[in-house]
Write a protein that holds these residues in place. Structure first.
Motif, PDB file in Angstrom:
ATOM      1  N   MET A 274       0.847  -1.180   0.000  1.00  0.00           N
ATOM      2  CA  MET A 274       0.000   0.000   0.000  1.00  0.00           C
ATOM      3  C   MET A 274       0.889   1.240   0.000  1.00  0.00           C
ATOM      4  O   MET A 274       1.989   1.237   0.527  1.00  0.00           O
ATOM      5  CB  MET A 274      -0.930  -0.012   1.211  1.00  0.00           C
ATOM      6  N   ASN A 275       0.368   2.292  -0.568  1.00  0.00           N
ATOM      7  CA  ASN A 275       1.082   3.554  -0.676  1.00  0.00           C
ATOM      8  C   ASN A 275       1.352   4.139   0.719  1.00  0.00           C
ATOM      9  O   ASN A 275       0.426   4.292   1.516  1.00  0.00           O
ATOM     10  CB  ASN A 275       0.225   4.511  -1.507  1.00  0.00           C
ATOM     11  N   PRO A 276       2.613   4.490   1.022  1.00  0.00           N
ATOM     12  CA  PRO A 276       2.930   5.013   2.361  1.00  0.00           C
ATOM     13  C   PRO A 276       2.225   6.332   2.689  1.00  0.00           C
ATOM     14  O   PRO A 276       1.900   6.589   3.846  1.00  0.00           O
ATOM     15  CB  PRO A 276       4.440   5.196   2.350  1.00  0.00           C
ATOM     16  N   THR A 277       1.972   7.160   1.687  1.00  0.00           N
ATOM     17  CA  THR A 277       1.273   8.428   1.947  1.00  0.00           C
ATOM     18  C   THR A 277      -0.168   8.174   2.363  1.00  0.00           C
ATOM     19  O   THR A 277      -0.695   8.847   3.255  1.00  0.00           O
ATOM     20  CB  THR A 277       1.318   9.328   0.699  1.00  0.00           C
ATOM     21  N   ILE A 278      -0.819   7.199   1.757  1.00  0.00           N
ATOM     22  CA  ILE A 278      -2.193   6.868   2.122  1.00  0.00           C
ATOM     23  C   ILE A 278      -2.233   6.298   3.538  1.00  0.00           C
ATOM     24  O   ILE A 278      -3.110   6.656   4.335  1.00  0.00           O
ATOM     25  CB  ILE A 278      -2.808   5.890   1.098  1.00  0.00           C
ATOM     26  N   VAL A 279      -1.281   5.441   3.862  1.00  0.00           N
ATOM     27  CA  VAL A 279      -1.219   4.870   5.218  1.00  0.00           C
ATOM     28  C   VAL A 279      -0.991   5.970   6.245  1.00  0.00           C
ATOM     29  O   VAL A 279      -1.666   6.026   7.280  1.00  0.00           O
ATOM     30  CB  VAL A 279      -0.104   3.796   5.304  1.00  0.00           C
ATOM     31  N   THR A 280      -0.058   6.875   5.963  1.00  0.00           N
ATOM     32  CA  THR A 280       0.230   7.971   6.888  1.00  0.00           C
ATOM     33  C   THR A 280      -0.985   8.875   7.062  1.00  0.00           C
ATOM     34  O   THR A 280      -1.311   9.281   8.181  1.00  0.00           O
ATOM     35  CB  THR A 280       1.429   8.795   6.396  1.00  0.00           C
ATOM     36  N   SER A 281      -1.655   9.201   5.973  1.00  0.00           N
ATOM     37  CA  SER A 281      -2.850  10.046   6.055  1.00  0.00           C
ATOM     38  C   SER A 281      -3.942   9.376   6.878  1.00  0.00           C
ATOM     39  O   SER A 281      -4.611  10.033   7.685  1.00  0.00           O
ATOM     40  CB  SER A 281      -3.383  10.363   4.665  1.00  0.00           C
ATOM     41  N   PHE A 282      -4.115   8.077   6.683  1.00  0.00           N
ATOM     42  CA  PHE A 282      -5.126   7.361   7.456  1.00  0.00           C
ATOM     43  C   PHE A 282      -4.762   7.338   8.938  1.00  0.00           C
ATOM     44  O   PHE A 282      -5.643   7.507   9.794  1.00  0.00           O
ATOM     45  CB  PHE A 282      -5.312   5.939   6.922  1.00  0.00           C
ATOM     46  N   LEU A 283      -3.490   7.163   9.263  1.00  0.00           N
ATOM     47  CA  LEU A 283      -3.064   7.201  10.667  1.00  0.00           C
ATOM     48  C   LEU A 283      -3.278   8.586  11.273  1.00  0.00           C
ATOM     49  O   LEU A 283      -3.736   8.702  12.411  1.00  0.00           O
ATOM     50  CB  LEU A 283      -1.599   6.776  10.791  1.00  0.00           C
TER      51      LEU A 283
ATOM     52  N   VAL B  23      -7.241   9.975  -3.872  1.00  0.00           N
ATOM     53  CA  VAL B  23      -7.428  10.424  -5.258  1.00  0.00           C
ATOM     54  C   VAL B  23      -6.127  11.032  -5.799  1.00  0.00           C
ATOM     55  O   VAL B  23      -5.736  10.771  -6.939  1.00  0.00           O
ATOM     56  CB  VAL B  23      -8.591  11.435  -5.360  1.00  0.00           C
ATOM     57  N   ALA B  24      -5.438  11.818  -4.980  1.00  0.00           N
ATOM     58  CA  ALA B  24      -4.188  12.439  -5.431  1.00  0.00           C
ATOM     59  C   ALA B  24      -3.089  11.401  -5.651  1.00  0.00           C
ATOM     60  O   ALA B  24      -2.304  11.514  -6.588  1.00  0.00           O
ATOM     61  CB  ALA B  24      -3.727  13.477  -4.415  1.00  0.00           C
ATOM     62  N   GLU B  25      -3.030  10.393  -4.803  1.00  0.00           N
ATOM     63  CA  GLU B  25      -1.984   9.375  -4.933  1.00  0.00           C
ATOM     64  C   GLU B  25      -2.271   8.385  -6.047  1.00  0.00           C
ATOM     65  O   GLU B  25      -1.348   7.863  -6.662  1.00  0.00           O
ATOM     66  CB  GLU B  25      -1.797   8.635  -3.607  1.00  0.00           C
ATOM     67  N   LYS B  26      -3.523   8.081  -6.300  1.00  0.00           N
ATOM     68  CA  LYS B  26      -3.872   7.147  -7.370  1.00  0.00           C
ATOM     69  C   LYS B  26      -3.873   7.824  -8.733  1.00  0.00           C
ATOM     70  O   LYS B  26      -3.993   7.163  -9.745  1.00  0.00           O
ATOM     71  CB  LYS B  26      -5.250   6.504  -7.109  1.00  0.00           C
ATOM     72  N   ARG B  27      -3.775   9.146  -8.734  1.00  0.00           N
ATOM     73  CA  ARG B  27      -3.719   9.946  -9.959  1.00  0.00           C
ATOM     74  C   ARG B  27      -4.810   9.571 -10.944  1.00  0.00           C
ATOM     75  O   ARG B  27      -4.548   9.144 -12.060  1.00  0.00           O
ATOM     76  CB  ARG B  27      -2.359   9.816 -10.639  1.00  0.00           C
ATOM     77  N   LEU B  28      -6.029   9.752 -10.495  1.00  0.00           N
ATOM     78  CA  LEU B  28      -7.168   9.475 -11.357  1.00  0.00           C
ATOM     79  C   LEU B  28      -7.353  10.571 -12.407  1.00  0.00           C
ATOM     80  O   LEU B  28      -8.141  10.421 -13.329  1.00  0.00           O
ATOM     81  CB  LEU B  28      -8.434   9.320 -10.514  1.00  0.00           C
ATOM     82  N   SER B  29      -6.621  11.676 -12.243  1.00  0.00           N
ATOM     83  CA  SER B  29      -6.665  12.748 -13.231  1.00  0.00           C
ATOM     84  C   SER B  29      -5.263  13.327 -13.370  1.00  0.00           C
ATOM     85  O   SER B  29      -4.349  12.969 -12.639  1.00  0.00           O
ATOM     86  CB  SER B  29      -7.658  13.831 -12.802  1.00  0.00           C
TER      87      SER B  29
ATOM     88  N   PRO C  57       8.729   4.335   8.873  1.00  0.00           N
ATOM     89  CA  PRO C  57       9.331   3.007   8.871  1.00  0.00           C
ATOM     90  C   PRO C  57       8.688   2.043   7.875  1.00  0.00           C
ATOM     91  O   PRO C  57       9.293   1.043   7.515  1.00  0.00           O
ATOM     92  CB  PRO C  57       9.110   2.515  10.303  1.00  0.00           C
ATOM     93  N   PHE C  58       7.481   2.345   7.413  1.00  0.00           N
ATOM     94  CA  PHE C  58       6.798   1.459   6.474  1.00  0.00           C
ATOM     95  C   PHE C  58       7.084   1.825   5.024  1.00  0.00           C
ATOM     96  O   PHE C  58       6.549   1.230   4.119  1.00  0.00           O
ATOM     97  CB  PHE C  58       5.286   1.454   6.726  1.00  0.00           C
ATOM     98  N   ASN C  59       7.946   2.814   4.801  1.00  0.00           N
ATOM     99  CA  ASN C  59       8.301   3.214   3.449  1.00  0.00           C
ATOM    100  C   ASN C  59       9.385   2.277   2.920  1.00  0.00           C
ATOM    101  O   ASN C  59      10.533   2.343   3.326  1.00  0.00           O
ATOM    102  CB  ASN C  59       8.783   4.665   3.440  1.00  0.00           C
ATOM    103  N   LYS C  60       9.038   1.420   1.996  1.00  0.00           N
ATOM    104  CA  LYS C  60       9.966   0.408   1.489  1.00  0.00           C
ATOM    105  C   LYS C  60      11.077   1.030   0.650  1.00  0.00           C
ATOM    106  O   LYS C  60      12.123   0.429   0.481  1.00  0.00           O
ATOM    107  CB  LYS C  60       9.215  -0.643   0.685  1.00  0.00           C
TER     108      LYS C  60
END
Length: 124
Positions: A1-10, A47-53, A115-118
């Motif tokens: 999963m995208n680290p930015t999405i995980v961080t935002s959710f946290l 939406v920004a991370e998945k770049r739907l536009s 730490p979850f950023n691979k």
């Protein structure tokens, strides 16, 4: 999963739980606040991370923030007796959009050093 999405959710979980814990508002107000914050912050990140536009990330963040703020404004006027639609809009919307933008920038910066950023982890 995208680290930015995980961080935002946290960030969303911590800030929502903090708001609920510190506020003495009724449960229906908490539901409105948390759902609208989810729309403005977490969905904007996804939406920004998945770049739907092809729009830049900050434009997507601001659009999601505006949708979340407007929905909060409308629904809270139905839930809170003394609240009215667009009451204090000249403070609420600029401050809210600036706050969402700052949270998004902070979440993106934190995700790059988390730490979850691979990408940060060396070859094992």
């Amino acid at each position: 999963m995208n680290p930015t999405i995980v961080t935002s959710f946290l960030f969303f979980i911590v800030l929502s739980l903090g708001s609920i814990t510190l506020s003495g508002a009724p449960a229906k107000v908490h539901v409105v606040n948390v759902v609208c914050f989810f729309v403005a912050f977490v969905l904007g990140t996804v939406v920004a991370e998945k770049r739907l536009s092809n729009l830049p990330a900050y434009i997507i963040w601001l659009m999601a923030g505006l949708v979340g703020l407007f929905s909060w404004d409308v629904v809270s006027s139905l839930v809170i007796v003394k609240a009215e639609i667009f009451m204090g809009w000249y403070i609420l919307y600029p401050a809210g959009l600036l706050g969402i933008l700052c949270l998004q920038i902070l979440a993106r910066a934190a995700s790059k050093s988390g730490p979850f950023n691979k990408q940060r982890q060396g070859d094992a």
